[in-house]
Scaffold this active site. Sequence first.
Site, PDB file in Angstrom:
ATOM      1  N   GLU A  80       0.889  -1.275  -0.039  1.00 22.67           N
ATOM      2  CA  GLU A  80      -0.053   0.137  -0.041  1.00 22.67           C
ATOM      3  C   GLU A  80       0.760   1.248   0.002  1.00 22.67           C
ATOM      4  O   GLU A  80       0.710   2.123  -0.813  1.00 22.67           O
ATOM      5  CB  GLU A  80      -0.927   0.074   1.299  1.00 22.67           C
ATOM      6  CG  GLU A  80      -1.965  -1.063   1.129  1.00 22.67           C
ATOM      7  CD  GLU A  80      -2.845  -0.966   0.200  1.00 22.67           C
ATOM      8  OE1 GLU A  80      -3.044   0.231  -0.506  1.00 22.67           O
ATOM      9  OE2 GLU A  80      -3.197  -1.886  -0.450  1.00 22.67           O
ATOM     10  N   SER A  81       1.864   1.465   0.727  1.00 22.65           N
ATOM     11  CA  SER A  81       2.596   2.538   1.184  1.00 22.65           C
ATOM     12  C   SER A  81       4.098   2.501   0.872  1.00 22.65           C
ATOM     13  O   SER A  81       4.791   3.476   1.026  1.00 22.65           O
ATOM     14  CB  SER A  81       2.091   3.222   2.400  1.00 22.65           C
ATOM     15  OG  SER A  81       2.458   2.651   3.541  1.00 22.65           O
TER      16      SER A  81
END
Length: 357
Positions: A80-81
């Site tokens: 995700e990040s």
Amino acid sequence: MDTSRSLLPVGAAAAVVGLLILIPVMLMMLNDQTPTAQAGCRPAGGNTTGIPEQHRQNVTAAATEAGVPTALVAAQIQAESGWDHTARSPVGARGIAQFMPATWEQYGAGADPFDPKAGIAALGRYMKDLRTQVGHLAQSEAKTIQLILAAYNAGPGAVLKHQGIPPYAETTNYVQKITRTAQLDYSADCQPVGGEFIGELGTGEWTHPLPGGQLTSLFGRRPCPAGVPSCNDYVTAHTGIDLAGGGTVVAPTDMIIRSAADSMPGHEYLGTHVLGTMTEDPKLNFQFHHCAPGTLRVATGDTVAVGTPLCSEGASGNASGTHLHFQITTPDAPGTTPSREHAIDPRPLLAQKGIIL
């Protein structure tokens, strides 16, 4: 597709890259393959299992909250990040777990979305909620994990509608990517997430079942392949993986040949095939479908060593083009006839032995 949260990470590779058609008759292949440097399944952080030190306690707590392996939560955050708590996506997702504002309102407990501790905790609460909504559909912990990830990507409504992983390329790829990353990068012992029912794979050597071949279709639901003579649930509910381009099919480990023939009554879709069983525990069963007729190099009853040539990849039986369908079934499956009910995804088991597809 679930619109409550972002599917694209910031500062990391996209969670889903879609389909790549390798040859006209084959299906899908993940573009975003795990780097070969990770072959051998050594976590990026060694004994720390790759999780940044400042986040380990929070990730463990979130995994406990959700009832999933710590490695799985870590793999999601990576996708995700890339562990960047300041991350923003073009569509408005924020923070280390990339929540959209509306979803953050529900799971963020009033905290700052850019607070990494709060973001990881919210991820745990969200995953727990998804387990409650879709977990009853699964018959094993490994399948439960896959359904939770599918719900995280496509929404629980899609999972409930299809009574399993929805047949969406991006969702299938997301589930495969996260479980693979969890095993290869964040597991201390290289065990497949949720796959502990298989146990140890023994000390024997393993090798690629189609040396030089490329992965062309994954385990699980898929669209009907173009050109398949007969497309039905046996085709779309794919119980193995497809490999193409290697030429010679070989024994992935020491095994006893249970069946080797150009046909099997009642199972004509196999075409020219080889069925085998590991010689050591846990005595998994292997199936090799669609070999080229006349290329069998083993016979029923033979005991063969790892790497022994079995046949040449082909297009016999219910196949749309030259490839190998490789399938693994659990020890309780019948070894002399094909079994769909006992099939398990071969890739995590191969990865456990350092074979990265």
